[in-house]
Design a protein around this motif. Structure first.
Motif, PDB file in Angstrom:
ATOM      1  N   HIS A   1      -7.038  -8.774   6.818  1.00  0.00           N
ATOM      2  CA  HIS A   1      -7.080  -7.721   5.801  1.00  0.00           C
ATOM      3  C   HIS A   1      -5.660  -7.384   5.316  1.00  0.00           C
ATOM      4  O   HIS A   1      -5.408  -7.320   4.110  1.00  0.00           O
ATOM      5  CB  HIS A   1      -7.778  -6.493   6.403  1.00  0.00           C
TER       6      HIS A   1
ATOM      7  N   GLN B   1       0.833  -1.204   0.000  1.00  0.00           N
ATOM      8  CA  GLN B   1       0.000   0.000   0.000  1.00  0.00           C
ATOM      9  C   GLN B   1       0.871   1.259   0.000  1.00  0.00           C
ATOM     10  O   GLN B   1       0.438   2.332  -0.384  1.00  0.00           O
ATOM     11  CB  GLN B   1      -0.893   0.042   1.248  1.00  0.00           C
TER      12      GLN B   1
ATOM     13  N   CYS C   1     -10.425   0.819   4.006  1.00  0.00           N
ATOM     14  CA  CYS C   1      -9.069   0.564   3.519  1.00  0.00           C
ATOM     15  C   CYS C   1      -8.494   1.848   2.930  1.00  0.00           C
ATOM     16  O   CYS C   1      -9.154   2.516   2.141  1.00  0.00           O
ATOM     17  CB  CYS C   1      -9.108  -0.526   2.454  1.00  0.00           C
ATOM     18  N   LEU C   2      -7.254   2.188   3.331  1.00  0.00           N
ATOM     19  CA  LEU C   2      -6.636   3.424   2.831  1.00  0.00           C
ATOM     20  C   LEU C   2      -6.454   3.389   1.312  1.00  0.00           C
ATOM     21  O   LEU C   2      -6.391   4.435   0.678  1.00  0.00           O
ATOM     22  CB  LEU C   2      -5.281   3.653   3.511  1.00  0.00           C
TER      23      LEU C   2
ATOM     24  N   HIS D   1      -3.494  -8.165   1.716  1.00  0.00           N
ATOM     25  CA  HIS D   1      -2.803  -7.152   0.900  1.00  0.00           C
ATOM     26  C   HIS D   1      -1.474  -7.661   0.365  1.00  0.00           C
ATOM     27  O   HIS D   1      -1.195  -7.551  -0.823  1.00  0.00           O
ATOM     28  CB  HIS D   1      -2.515  -5.883   1.725  1.00  0.00           C
TER      29      HIS D   1
END
Ligand SMILES: [Zn+2]
Length: 176
Positions: free
Chosen positions: A132, A53, A90-91, A136
């Motif tokens: 989560h 991310q 979620c960012l 990712h």
């Protein structure tokens, strides 16, 4: 709070859809990446962040709860039980909330920032966050875990996110 050069990558940027590489050695470089990820997460107001991310293709995650900060290397889930529904954000999907079915308990094995082996038994919301973030680093965004009904509901916001990401990428290409 420290400054960071890292930025949040948003869906559907390629790095979010790739499996991250195993970390071979937990050294200073890895520790400073974990610190930068932690800063970025705090700046953005998240409770968890995976390295991809932040544009780094390594198996690193940071999770912070009220009483504990996890900076983990090569985390993996070795066992799960039960189920829980929780509304997740979620960012990398700004403005999107999805009600997702996860395991209620998850057992995680990882290395800490000193390279020592950790075994964690997580439950409830913490287990949700671990699932989560580990998703990712395996290249899975939470939209892929949503039911068809949730996906349909999410469609308008998802389209906005995708358009915004594409616009952002065009701008960066022009700059470079
Ligand atoms: Zn996320």
């Amino acid at each position: 709070m420290k400054k960071t050069k890292l930025r949040i990558h948003t869906w559907p940027e390629k790095i979010l859809r790739c499996r991250c590489r195993e970390v071979k050695e937990v050294n200073e470089e890895i520790r400073s990446l974990l610190d930068e990820m932690h800063s970025l997460m705090l700046i953005k107001g998240g409770v968890g962040l995976a390295a991809n991310q932040a544009g780094i293709g390594l198996r690193l995650i940071v999770i912070e709860t009220e009483d504990r900060l996890f900076k983990l290397v090569n985390p993996r889930i070795v066992k799960r039980t039960g189920k829980i529904y929780f509304k997740e954000g979620c960012l990398s999907f700004p403005g999107l909330e999805l009600n997702i079915k996860r395991s209620h308990k998850a057992w995680v094995i990882a290395l800490d920032e000193k390279g020592e082996k950790l075994e964690l038994e997580t439950e409830g919301i913490l287990a949700v966050v671990f699932q989560h973030e580990i998703d990712h680093i395996n290249g899975t965004g939470f939209i892929e875990r949503a039911s068809l009904r949730e996906k349909i509901k999410a469609y308008p916001q998802l389209r906005k996110i995708i358009r915004r990401t594409k616009r952002e990428l065009r701008k960066q290409r022009k700059k470079s």
